[in-house]
Design a protein around this motif. Structure first.
Motif, PDB file in Angstrom:
ATOM      1  N   GLU A   1       0.971   4.158  -2.941  1.00 43.02           N
ATOM      2  CA  GLU A   1       0.720   5.584  -2.723  1.00 43.02           C
ATOM      3  C   GLU A   1       1.822   6.433  -3.345  1.00 43.02           C
ATOM      4  O   GLU A   1       1.549   7.478  -3.953  1.00 43.02           O
TER       5      GLU A   1
ATOM      6  N   ASN B   1       1.458   6.448  -7.105  1.00 45.65           N
ATOM      7  CA  ASN B   1       0.292   7.181  -7.613  1.00 45.65           C
ATOM      8  C   ASN B   1       0.386   8.688  -7.396  1.00 45.65           C
ATOM      9  O   ASN B   1      -0.549   9.417  -7.760  1.00 45.65           O
TER      10      ASN B   1
ATOM     11  N   LYS C   1       0.829  -1.209   0.000  1.00 49.16           N
ATOM     12  CA  LYS C   1       0.000   0.000   0.000  1.00 49.16           C
ATOM     13  C   LYS C   1       0.859   1.253   0.000  1.00 49.16           C
ATOM     14  O   LYS C   1       0.565   2.231  -0.714  1.00 49.16           O
TER      15      LYS C   1
ATOM     16  N   MET D   1       4.217  11.879   0.506  1.00 49.41           N
ATOM     17  CA  MET D   1       4.205  10.419   0.636  1.00 49.41           C
ATOM     18  C   MET D   1       5.563   9.884   1.127  1.00 49.41           C
ATOM     19  O   MET D   1       5.618   8.971   1.949  1.00 49.41           O
TER      20      MET D   1
END
Length: 542
Positions: free
Chosen positions: A335, A338, A331, A348
């Motif tokens: 992130e 993306n 995950k 991030m």
């Protein structure tokens, strides 16, 4: 490289000194059209005599020097009587690569009496008109090309050698086959000695580990396998390949589910496991794979391409985030991947800074494209870097029977043996693989055998289309002890025989022989084949 001195012009026919270029030589009448476009500063001068001056500089074969061209002049009479014209080279500097003397001798007609650094050209040859030259850093090959650029002979030789070596390597790769490589690796195996394995199909891994860890075990010995849950009494020497191939097939199937591997099916990679390290399971797994391939069994066909490329010494790395089973890590990388702007990417990276810092991937990002490098670097650390110690131990086991060495020498051929392949068995492959042993033409039995071969071909097609209770892999396993075509090829070649006294199929996996029942209807044949293969695990004695 050679540059030309600024000198006077001379008639190429009689040697007369020309104060100016005219259409014809005033001395001998020869045509001077070839000198018309050449100015007074672009033609080599003729100085001294036809003999080499005593104080002429000699070129050292070991020095990297450039040279000037000095054309020694002759009188008209001397020129007409001489056989050769001597061009002397004088060293200029050591910055430019030189010609090899042996190359000059071949390309420029170096005679045995000529001193090193001279070019001797026969005056009986057709020299042709000289060409103008304005490049002072150009080398020349022959007199006819004296003013034309050419490639250094030394460079030409180097290119030729490199191209020849490359072509030889490509031709060698084209001529080498995978079965030939495996056959070469299997040469050290002593078929007169055996290592024993007692296996229960209920726990193949446990029996295999005991066999591989036995002090008397050697990968250079043949494998003698006894399945303890077989029907009948085991006889010494009964294993001629069938039980061994079945054990290796079952072993590779069990190996992919061991805790030393992580990742999705078909793309498994090694991970650190403390208990496996204590049991030295990484070394054992590597040895099992090498032994399976070289002893005629299958490859694992479940390792990730990135791991295999690393084992083979290739730098290629193409892993993606979906390779990671850990939800939290996956995950976080998703992130980062993306992030649509630099600010979002920086947010991030700071959010997951601890994770990235552990892998050495935390960095300042100046553009959104930097996310790809961060994700790629983390994946490489996650798959290779953090598991480097157990990967090295795995490689030590894979070195058994020189398999790792062969993988590194022939990665194109051997890598597919370890990686997952989407290619499945086909009905046509199996039909061509098994050669029937037929009765003489014209006999009644031959007619029934031909009809059964038609049933057999249709049955394989039904297996391919999932219209039967078994798969093509099950059919191959039943007949040979393998679920896929082995890298080493089949020895002996699979064959088909026919049964009069049994309605069910039978097989001899040691000889790779499938025995088909002679039945009168396809529906009956299909039903009996399904039943026989579904209820035939083991090597029973009848």
């Amino acid at each position: 490289m050679v540059c030309l001195r600024s000198v006077n012009m001379f008639c190429p026919f009689c040697g007369n000194n020309l104060e100016q270029v005219t259409r014809f030589c005033l001395s001998c009448g020869g045509s001077l059209e070839c000198l018309k476009d050449t100015d007074q500063t672009g033609v080599p001068s003729a100085q001294g005599t036809s003999k080499q001056p005593e104080n002429a500089k000699q070129r050292d074969d070991t020095s990297d020097s450039d040279s000037d061209i000095v054309i020694t002049s002759r009188s008209t009479a001397e020129f007409n009587q001489a056989d050769t014209v001597v061009f002397e080279f004088e060293p200029r500097n050591k910055s430019t690569p030189k010609h090899k003397p042996e190359n000059e001798g071949k390309a420029l007609g170096h005679s045995s009496t000529t001193q090193p650094g001279q070019i001797v050209i026969s005056d009986t040859e057709d020299m042709g008109p000289p060409k103008t030259n304005t490049d002072k850093t150009t080398c020349y090959s022959t007199y006819t090309d004296l003013y034309a650029p050419c490639v250094e002979e030394e460079d030409e030789e180097l290119v030729a050698v490199n191209m020849t070596s490359l072509l030889d390597t490509e031709m060698e790769e084209m001529n080498i086959t995978l079965p030939a490589i495996i056959a070469n690796l299997s040469q050290p195996i002593d078929h007169g000695r055996v290592s024993r394995f007692n296996i229960s199909r209920a726990n193949v891994w446990d029996g295999a580990v005991r066999g591989f860890k036995r002090t008397s075990y050697s990968e250079n010995c043949d494998m003698l396998v006894k399945f303890t849950d077989d029907v009948g009494v085991f006889e010494e020497g009964i294993d001629s390949g069938g039980p061994r191939r079945e054990l290796l097939s079952l072993l590779m199937k069990n190996l992919k589910d061991r805790p030393i591997f992580d990742g999705p099916d078909g793309r498994r990679f090694l991970v650190y496991n403390a208990n496996a390290v204590r049991e030295d399971e990484y070394y054992l797994a590597g040895k099992m794979i090498a032994v399976s391939v070289v002893h005629g069994g299958p490859g694992p066909h479940f390792l990730s391409e990135d791991l295999v490329h690393y084992l083979a010494g290739q730098p290629s790395f193409k892993a993606t985030v979906d390779l990671i089973n850990d939800e939290e890590v996956g995950k976080a990388l998703q992130e980062i991947e993306n992030a649509a702007s630099v600010d979002a990417l920086r947010e991030m990276t700071m959010r997951h800074s601890t994770m990235l810092q552990t892998a050495g991937c935390l960095r300042h990002v100046a553009s959104v494209e930097g996310k790809n490098d961060i994700v790629s670097d983390y994946l490489q650390w996650y798959i290779i870097g953090r598991n480097s110690s157990v990967i090295e131990r795995f490689k030590e086991g894979l070195s058994a029977l020189q398999f790792l060495n062969a993988l590194q020498q022939h990665p194109t051929l051997l890598a597919p043996v370890l990686c997952h392949s989407e290619k499945r068995l086909t009905a046509l492959e199996l039909e061509r693989l098994f050669k029937p042993d037929l009765s003489p033409p014209g006999s009644n039995r031959r007619l029934r055998e031909s009809q059964t071969l038609g049933y057999w071909a249709d049955y394989l097609l039904d297996c391919e289309e999932s219209q039967t209770a078994v798969s093509l892999e099950d059919v191959l396993m039943f007949a040979t002890g393998l679920t896929s075509l082995p890298p080493s090829g089949f020895e002996p070649s699979p064959g088909i025989e026919f049964l009069d006294d049994s309605p069910f199929p039978m097989a001899n996996t040691c000889s790779n022989t499938l025995k088909l029942p002679l039945l009168d209807a396809y529906n009956v044949f299909k039903s009996q084949m399904d039943f026989g293969m579904q209820n035939s695990p083991g090597f029973g004695c009848f």
